[in-house]
Design an enzyme around this catalytic site. Structure first.
Site, PDB file in Angstrom:
ATOM      1  N   THR A 111       0.804  -1.280   0.096  1.00  0.00           N
ATOM      2  CA  THR A 111      -0.015   0.201   0.095  1.00  0.00           C
ATOM      3  C   THR A 111       0.935   1.138   0.020  1.00  0.00           C
ATOM      4  OG1 THR A 111      -1.841  -1.264   1.280  1.00  0.00           O
ATOM      5  CG2 THR A 111      -1.740   1.292   1.320  1.00  0.00           C
ATOM      6  N   CYS A 112       1.857   1.128   0.781  1.00  0.00           N
ATOM      7  CA  CYS A 112       2.791   2.490   1.245  1.00  0.00           C
ATOM      8  C   CYS A 112       3.264   2.888  -0.246  1.00  0.00           C
ATOM      9  CB  CYS A 112       3.646   2.130   2.196  1.00  0.00           C
ATOM     10  SG  CYS A 112       4.721   3.592   2.304  1.00  0.00           S
TER      11      CYS A 112
ATOM     12  N   ALA B 154      -1.200 -16.050  -1.868  1.00  0.00           N
ATOM     13  CA  ALA B 154      -0.932 -17.250  -0.810  1.00  0.00           C
ATOM     14  C   ALA B 154      -2.053 -17.559  -0.072  1.00  0.00           C
ATOM     15  CB  ALA B 154       0.191 -16.461   0.273  1.00  0.00           C
TER      16      ALA B 154
ATOM     17  N   GLY C   2     -10.441  12.505   7.910  1.00  0.00           N
ATOM     18  CA  GLY C   2      -9.147  11.994   8.520  1.00  0.00           C
ATOM     19  C   GLY C   2      -7.930  12.210   7.780  1.00  0.00           C
TER      20      GLY C   2
ATOM     21  N   GLU D  88     -17.806  15.164   7.487  1.00  0.00           N
ATOM     22  CA  GLU D  88     -17.068  14.455   8.734  1.00  0.00           C
ATOM     23  C   GLU D  88     -18.258  14.173   9.578  1.00  0.00           C
ATOM     24  OE1 GLU D  88     -13.934  12.948   9.583  1.00  0.00           O
ATOM     25  OE2 GLU D  88     -15.271  12.636  11.581  1.00  0.00           O
TER      26      GLU D  88
ATOM     27  N   ASP E 130      -0.288  -3.184   9.302  1.00  0.00           N
ATOM     28  CA  ASP E 130      -1.618  -2.799   9.669  1.00  0.00           C
ATOM     29  C   ASP E 130      -2.471  -4.156   9.851  1.00  0.00           C
ATOM     30  OD1 ASP E 130      -0.921  -0.532   8.691  1.00  0.00           O
ATOM     31  OD2 ASP E 130      -2.240  -0.478   6.807  1.00  0.00           O
TER      32      ASP E 130
ATOM     33  N   HIS F  26      22.051  27.509  12.566  1.00  0.00           N
ATOM     34  CA  HIS F  26      21.116  28.354  12.127  1.00  0.00           C
ATOM     35  C   HIS F  26      21.575  28.647  10.647  1.00  0.00           C
ATOM     36  CE1 HIS F  26      19.295  32.288  12.180  1.00  0.00           C
ATOM     37  NE2 HIS F  26      20.569  32.960  11.546  1.00  0.00           N
TER      38      HIS F  26
HETATM   39  P1  FAD Z   1       0.620  -3.146   3.224  1.00  0.00           P
HETATM   40  O1  FAD Z   1       1.549  -1.970   2.700  1.00  0.00           O
HETATM   41  O2  FAD Z   1      -0.726  -2.962   3.152  1.00  0.00           O
HETATM   42  O3  FAD Z   1       1.089  -4.425   2.214  1.00  0.00           O
HETATM   43  C1  FAD Z   1       0.291  -5.662   2.247  1.00  0.00           C
HETATM   44  C2  FAD Z   1       0.678  -6.304   0.885  1.00  0.00           C
HETATM   45  O4  FAD Z   1       0.223  -7.666   1.256  1.00  0.00           O
HETATM   46  C3  FAD Z   1      -0.168  -5.560  -0.195  1.00  0.00           C
HETATM   47  O5  FAD Z   1       0.874  -5.404  -1.134  1.00  0.00           O
HETATM   48  C4  FAD Z   1      -0.997  -7.086  -0.643  1.00  0.00           C
HETATM   49  O6  FAD Z   1      -1.171  -7.065  -2.213  1.00  0.00           O
HETATM   50  C5  FAD Z   1      -0.282  -8.170  -0.065  1.00  0.00           C
HETATM   51  N1  FAD Z   1      -1.143  -9.157   0.286  1.00  0.00           N
HETATM   52  C6  FAD Z   1      -2.390  -9.376   1.221  1.00  0.00           C
HETATM   53  N2  FAD Z   1      -2.690 -10.726   1.082  1.00  0.00           N
HETATM   54  C7  FAD Z   1      -1.883 -11.340   0.423  1.00  0.00           C
HETATM   55  C8  FAD Z   1      -2.054 -12.823   0.266  1.00  0.00           C
HETATM   56  N3  FAD Z   1      -2.761 -13.779   0.671  1.00  0.00           N
HETATM   57  N4  FAD Z   1      -0.952 -13.231  -0.732  1.00  0.00           N
HETATM   58  C9  FAD Z   1      -0.157 -12.266  -1.230  1.00  0.00           C
HETATM   59  N5  FAD Z   1      -0.171 -11.292  -0.968  1.00  0.00           N
HETATM   60  C10 FAD Z   1      -0.841 -10.457  -0.076  1.00  0.00           C
HETATM   61  N6  FAD Z   1       1.760   5.631   6.469  1.00  0.00           N
HETATM   62  C11 FAD Z   1       2.663   6.332   6.883  1.00  0.00           C
HETATM   63  O7  FAD Z   1       3.583   5.855   7.852  1.00  0.00           O
HETATM   64  N7  FAD Z   1       3.004   7.606   6.513  1.00  0.00           N
HETATM   65  C12 FAD Z   1       2.106   8.190   5.526  1.00  0.00           C
HETATM   66  O8  FAD Z   1       2.337   9.060   4.993  1.00  0.00           O
HETATM   67  C13 FAD Z   1       1.022   7.306   4.832  1.00  0.00           C
HETATM   68  N8  FAD Z   1       0.359   7.648   3.908  1.00  0.00           N
HETATM   69  C14 FAD Z   1      -0.821   6.851   3.459  1.00  0.00           C
HETATM   70  C15 FAD Z   1      -1.513   7.549   2.373  1.00  0.00           C
HETATM   71  C16 FAD Z   1      -2.552   6.712   1.845  1.00  0.00           C
HETATM   72  C17 FAD Z   1      -3.344   7.278   0.652  1.00  0.00           C
HETATM   73  C18 FAD Z   1      -2.541   5.375   2.222  1.00  0.00           C
HETATM   74  C19 FAD Z   1      -3.905   4.554   1.665  1.00  0.00           C
HETATM   75  C20 FAD Z   1      -1.944   4.916   3.573  1.00  0.00           C
HETATM   76  C21 FAD Z   1      -0.791   5.710   4.053  1.00  0.00           C
HETATM   77  N9  FAD Z   1      -0.155   5.154   4.961  1.00  0.00           N
HETATM   78  C22 FAD Z   1       0.972   6.071   5.599  1.00  0.00           C
HETATM   79  C23 FAD Z   1      -0.230   4.027   5.533  1.00  0.00           C
HETATM   80  C24 FAD Z   1       0.590   3.078   5.131  1.00  0.00           C
HETATM   81  O9  FAD Z   1       0.675   2.737   3.702  1.00  0.00           O
HETATM   82  C25 FAD Z   1       0.506   1.530   5.736  1.00  0.00           C
HETATM   83  O10 FAD Z   1       0.561   1.640   7.266  1.00  0.00           O
HETATM   84  C26 FAD Z   1       1.425   0.608   5.250  1.00  0.00           C
HETATM   85  O11 FAD Z   1       1.340   0.445   4.093  1.00  0.00           O
HETATM   86  C27 FAD Z   1       1.266  -0.951   6.197  1.00  0.00           C
HETATM   87  O12 FAD Z   1       2.033  -1.519   5.615  1.00  0.00           O
HETATM   88  P2  FAD Z   1       2.213  -3.265   5.585  1.00  0.00           P
HETATM   89  O13 FAD Z   1       3.168  -4.112   5.307  1.00  0.00           O
HETATM   90  O14 FAD Z   1       1.387  -3.596   6.925  1.00  0.00           O
HETATM   91  O15 FAD Z   1       0.850  -3.410   4.516  1.00  0.00           O
END
Ligand code: FAD
Length: 473
Positions: free
Chosen positions: A42-43, A119, A186, A207, A317, A451
């Site tokens: 996602t990130c 998976a 948010g 909101e 997450d 500074h």
């Molecule tokens: P994710 O990044 O969600 O990755 C999970 C991965 O698992 C995905 O690629 C998915 O395809 C894969 N997956 C899931 N199930 C399976 C399966 N069964 N088999 C194979 N693959 C699978 N956070 C910040 O800290 N700073 C920010 O500025 C920020 N901005 C953001 C802006 C937006 C618009 C959004 C939506 C989120 C933002 N976030 C930000 C939040 C951040 O993106 C998430 O907290 C972070 O990506 C979580 O990481 P993760 O590794 O837990 O999961």
């Protein structure tokens, strides 16, 4: 069916999973990582990075617009800037692509095997992945679940990613909507809302709570509220979305206010940012015997990110709040170390939260209210950016920003630091370090800050907390 055995299986290559896989491979463990989409999660692909690219482009566009008004600005005159939204999105995509390739090569370089596919677990340590070459069975000694989260959809407003968009669709808009409604005030909705407003959209926020960004206190929210008002962003609090009717020309967004009165507005697109849900379905979690936490929504973990199943860990997450990339990565690194035999546990004091709105908001540690609720006797010092030279040269003071420090009265240990203002996100590193090192006010006061930089505003806010700021009376 082919079978691959490994010491560590990571599911999901977001900032949690890919960091866990790199560290685990660096530590010499035979590591496999499975990702259904692109490495980066996602990130990198549809969150932090693409949103910050668009936010930066919007700021550039707004700056150019300031120079194109009569008489220009700072002595610099420019003609009216024009926006090519498709080119902006391609530029954003090029950054995403670079980072995606970077993650893939880092995994490869470290020796982790990246398998593309979905998976699906058949038991706690075994999954099947449908790959281009057929079904692969993976048997692991240790499993790290890093499946992340997805946008929450309102059942009466399903995403079509064109007229009713999640954050994913909003990061791929081919045309700038001239009017946009954002459901949910948010951080994700407001970051995108500020950017769209700077690019020229007419933005309306709906909101449900009595304020936007309700996780922050009034003092921290105030400069953002002023910016939104000044820039014509209409914020409707205590309002509930009721539906969106697709019309030929756009979408009629409907909502009701606190008194139950119904409102509607025709817009080009609606962006729904009402929160994110953990990805716990569709991959056999129920076959693993892994327990959920008290809320029933997230995978339950202990301070080592262990689930109730021996050898099965969960990070990021899918394990709950705060849903932030840096938390996921830090958990990922820690779990790899634990699997390699190092006895670590989660003992972080500071988890920075940053909102990239205009102005930016940073919060690390406790706010004054949280400190008082925790029974602390505190002293608080606040220093305005308007009294910081560097902030003035960057026009960062224009949004009434400040740095605020909260310390324990008895021993001056710093308990929390917050900042609001343009470009304050980059100050977060010093804030986190101060908290994590258990710094007292006198440590920061005795540290020379360069500074002219905005870090001097942190130094001064500490001096103010001690009662002897130099650049403010
Ligand atoms: P994710 O990044 O969600 O990755 C999970 C991965 O698992 C995905 O690629 C998915 O395809 C894969 N997956 C899931 N199930 C399976 C399966 N069964 N088999 C194979 N693959 C699978 N956070 C910040 O800290 N700073 C920010 O500025 C920020 N901005 C953001 C802006 C937006 C618009 C959004 C939506 C989120 C933002 N976030 C930000 C939040 C951040 O993106 C998430 O907290 C972070 O990506 C979580 O990481 P993760 O590794 O837990 O999961």
């Amino acid at each position: 069916m082919k079978t691959r055995s490994c010491q560590v299986l990571v599911v999901g290559a977001g900032p949690g999973g890919y960091v866990a896989a790199i560290r685990s491979a660096q530590l010499g463990l035979d590591t496999v990582i499975v990702e259904a989409d692109k490495a980066g999660g996602t990130c990198l692909i549809r969150g932090c990075i693409p949103s910050k690219a668009i936010i930066h482009a919007a700021e550039r566009f707004e700056n150019l617009s300031q120079h194109s008004v009569d008489g220009g600005h700072m002595g610099i005159m420019a003609s009216s800037p024009e926006l090519d939204m498709q080119a902006l999105i391609s530029w954003k995509d090029s950054i995403v692509q670079k980072l995606n390739q970077g993650v893939e090569s880092l995994l490869k370089g470290a020796g982790a095997e990246l398998i593309n596919g979905w998976a699906e677990f058949v038991d706690a340590k075994t999954c099947k992945v449908k790959t281009e070459d057929g079904i692969l069975r993976i048997e692991a000694e240790n499993v790290i679940l890093a499946t992340g989260s997805s946008p929450i959809e309102l059942p009466f407003m399903p995403f079509d990613e064109e007229k009713i968009c999640s954050s994913t669709g909003a990061l791929d808009l081919e045309n700038l909507p001239s009017k946009v409604a954002i459901v949910g005030g948010g951080y994700i909705g407001l970051e995108l809302g500020c950017a769209l407003s700077k690019l020229g959209s007419d933005v309306t926020v709906i909101e449900g709570m009595d304020s936007i960004l309700s996780i922050f206190d009034k003092e921290l929210r105030r400069p953002l509220e002023i910016w939104l008002k000044k820039n014509g962003v209409k914020v409707n609090t205590n309002c509930m979305a009721k539906g969106a009717d697709i019309s030929e020309t756009g979408v009629i967004m409907r909502w009701s206010d606190k008194e139950g009165e119904e409102h509607s507005l025709e817009v080009d697109s609606v962006l729904v940012t009402v929160g994110r849900k953990p990805n716990t379905q569709g991959w056999g979690l129920e076959e693993m015997g892994v327990r959920m936490n008290e809320s029933g929504r997230f995978i339950a973990i202990n301070e080592q990110c262990r689930t109730n199943m021996p050898g099965v860990y969960a990070i990021g997450d899918v394990t709950g709040d705060p849903m932030l990339a840096h938390r996921a990565s830090a958990q990922g690194e820690m779990v790899a170390e634990i699997i390699a035999g190092n006895n670590l546990s989660w003992d972080k004091i500071a988890m920075p939260a940053i909102v990239f709105t205009e102005p930016e908001i940073v919060s690390v540690g406790l706010t004054p209210d949280e400190a008082k609720d925790a029974g602390e006797e505190i002293i608080v010092g606040k220093f305005p950016l308007a009294a910081n030279g560097r902030a003035l040269t960057l026009e960062a003071e224009k949004t009434n920003g400040f740095v605020r420090v909260i310390a324990r009265q008895s021993d001056h240990v710093i308990l929390g630091i917050q900042a609001v203002g343009s470009h304050v996100a980059e100050l977060s590193g010093e804030f986190v370090l101060a908290l994590e090192m258990g710094t007292v006010l006198e440590d920061v006061a005795a540290t020379v800050h360069a500074h002219p930089t905005m870090t001097e505003a942190f130094h001064e806010s500490v001096l103010k907390t001690l009662g002897h700021a130099i650049h403010i009376s």
